[in-house]
Design an enzyme around this catalytic site. Structure first.
Site, short mmCIF file in Angstrom:
data_model
loop_
_atom_site.label_atom_id
_atom_site.label_comp_id
_atom_site.label_asym_id
_atom_site.label_seq_id
_atom_site.Cartn_x
_atom_site.Cartn_y
_atom_site.Cartn_z
N HIS A 190 3.31 10.98 6.38
CA HIS A 190 2.58 10.80 7.64
C HIS A 190 3.49 10.18 8.69
O HIS A 190 4.00 9.08 8.49
CB HIS A 190 1.37 9.89 7.44
CG HIS A 190 0.27 10.54 6.66
ND1 HIS A 190 -0.72 9.84 6.02
CD2 HIS A 190 0.00 11.87 6.46
CE1 HIS A 190 -1.54 10.70 5.44
NE2 HIS A 190 -1.13 11.93 5.68
N GLU A 222 -3.07 13.50 0.51
CA GLU A 222 -4.41 13.12 0.98
C GLU A 222 -5.18 14.37 1.38
O GLU A 222 -6.26 14.62 0.87
CB GLU A 222 -4.26 12.14 2.16
CG GLU A 222 -3.56 10.87 1.74
CD GLU A 222 -4.08 9.64 2.45
OE1 GLU A 222 -3.86 9.53 3.66
OE2 GLU A 222 -4.72 8.79 1.78
N HIS A 237 2.16 8.93 0.87
CA HIS A 237 1.11 8.81 -0.14
C HIS A 237 1.57 9.66 -1.32
O HIS A 237 2.08 10.77 -1.12
CB HIS A 237 -0.23 9.33 0.39
CG HIS A 237 -0.67 8.63 1.65
ND1 HIS A 237 -1.53 7.56 1.63
CD2 HIS A 237 -0.35 8.84 2.96
CE1 HIS A 237 -1.72 7.14 2.87
NE2 HIS A 237 -1.02 7.89 3.70
N HIS A 253 0.82 -1.21 0.00
CA HIS A 253 0.00 0.00 0.00
C HIS A 253 0.85 1.26 0.00
O HIS A 253 0.43 2.31 -0.46
CB HIS A 253 -0.91 0.04 1.23
CG HIS A 253 -1.83 -1.12 1.36
ND1 HIS A 253 -2.83 -1.37 0.45
CD2 HIS A 253 -1.90 -2.11 2.29
CE1 HIS A 253 -3.49 -2.47 0.82
NE2 HIS A 253 -2.93 -2.95 1.91
N THR A 307 -6.69 6.97 7.21
CA THR A 307 -7.12 7.20 5.83
C THR A 307 -7.11 5.91 5.02
O THR A 307 -7.23 5.94 3.81
CB THR A 307 -6.22 8.25 5.15
OG1 THR A 307 -4.89 7.73 5.09
CG2 THR A 307 -6.24 9.56 5.90
N THR A 308 -6.92 4.77 5.71
CA THR A 308 -7.01 3.46 5.06
C THR A 308 -7.98 2.60 5.87
O THR A 308 -8.11 2.81 7.09
CB THR A 308 -5.63 2.76 5.00
OG1 THR A 308 -5.11 2.66 6.34
CG2 THR A 308 -4.65 3.53 4.13
N HIS A 363 5.23 6.94 6.74
CA HIS A 363 4.97 6.42 5.40
C HIS A 363 4.51 7.54 4.49
O HIS A 363 4.28 8.66 4.96
CB HIS A 363 3.92 5.30 5.48
CG HIS A 363 2.60 5.81 5.96
ND1 HIS A 363 2.23 5.79 7.28
CD2 HIS A 363 1.57 6.40 5.30
CE1 HIS A 363 1.04 6.32 7.42
NE2 HIS A 363 0.61 6.71 6.22
ZN LIG Z 1 -1.02 7.74 5.67
#
Ligand SMILES: [Zn+2]
Length: 305
Positions: free
Chosen positions: A139, A126, A116, A83, A219-220, A114
């Protein structure tokens, strides 16, 4: 075998969403299916990310206090979890880094960080600001030390605190060289590598006193509503080639094909009456003072006529 690997790897991303099957764009598992697949909480009213438009100045918000963030050249594990690119084994930091102050209702210990990102620099973050998307978003995930561990904290409404940092395409940033140095080792899901983080503080924008703060969610999936979000006002920059490293990662689709791991961001969710606070009260007051002074001068000029 593969499923259990993904399950284990998902644990590394967000324990609260362990085992959740999701991706971003497929008809069966993409973002449009999350609310029905994971009604608790992906269809909730305190979801993240959000578009930051109106903010309420809060002069009581002081600076975030960073403790043990100054340790340099610490070895960590980096993983492609299918992911994202996630950096764990923060336990190599001794003592462990933690944050407090700001809008945080407690002291929060760093667990992992991590990214995005988009398939180009016009999208990837995000959170958005007045609809503006950034090329990527970092993040840094922390858990509330009033609980006994990450997993317990991840089930509480004040359990997690995430620092969000917008990333734009621009100058190369040597604090992020660990991405270039490890990406070829973690191209495929399940790959891990070790690397050295030069400086955690170096990952953050130099100006940290201006930030937005609100209550939201992971957010996941499973989108647990347990996150106090702090999103810094000032972005940092990575060069195009640094961003291309992230875009070179791959994931296994649910139809067992290999695909580029890009556009791993959730679209913005409605605020549903939540307030986004802004730390820059003194900045606002300064502007207010300037407006007030100009207004007074206009009135005086008028009276003198
Ligand atoms: Zn994140």
């Amino acid at each position: 075998m593969f499923c259990s690997m993904i399950l284990v790897l998902s644990l590394l991303h967000f324990a609260a969403g362990a085992g959740a099957k999701y991706d971003y764009d497929s008809a069966d598992y993409g973002v449009t299916t999350w609310a029905t697949r994971y009604p608790n909480f992906c269809s909730g009213t305190r979801q993240s990310p959000v578009d930051i438009v109106n903010t309420m100045p809060n002069k009581n918000l002081g600076n975030i206090k960073f403790d043990n963030y100054m340790q340099n050249n610490v070895a960590v594990t980096v993983t492609n979890n299918g992911h994202t690119y996630v950096t764990s084994s923060i336990s190599n930091y001794n003592p462990v880094p933690f944050i407090s102050g700001g809008g945080l209702p407690g002291t929060y210990q760093l667990a992992q960080f991590h990214f995005h990102w988009g398939d180009d620099s016009t999208k990837g973050s995000e959170h958005t600001v007045n609809g503006k998307k950034y090329a990527a978003e970092l993040h840094l995930v922390h858990w509330n030390t009033k609980y006994s561990n990450f997993s317990e904290a991840a089930g509480k409404s004040d359990g997690l605190a995430v620092l969000g940092i917008f990333i734009e395409e621009g100058e190369a940033n040597t604090y992020y060289d660990f991405i270039n140095l490890t990406r070829h080792d973690v191209t495929y899901p399940g790959n891990t590598s070790t690397t050295v983080i030069k400086s955690l503080m170096g990952l953050l924008p130099s100006r940290k006193s201006f930030y937005r703060y609100y209550n939201g969610s992971l957010t996941t999936p499973t989108c647990d509503e347990v996150v106090t979000w702090t999103v810094f006002d000032r972005s940092i920059s990575l060069s195009r080639s640094q961003l291309e490293q992230l875009r070179g990662m791959k994931y296994f689709t649910f139809s067992n094909t290999i695909a580029p791991l890009v556009n791993n961001y959730r679209p913005v969710e409605p605020l549903n009456g939540r307030v986004v606070y802004f730390s820059g009260a003194s900045h606002i007051s300064q502007n207010f003072f300037l407006y007030f002074a100009s207004f007074t001068m206009v009135i005086l000029a008028f009276l003198e006529k």
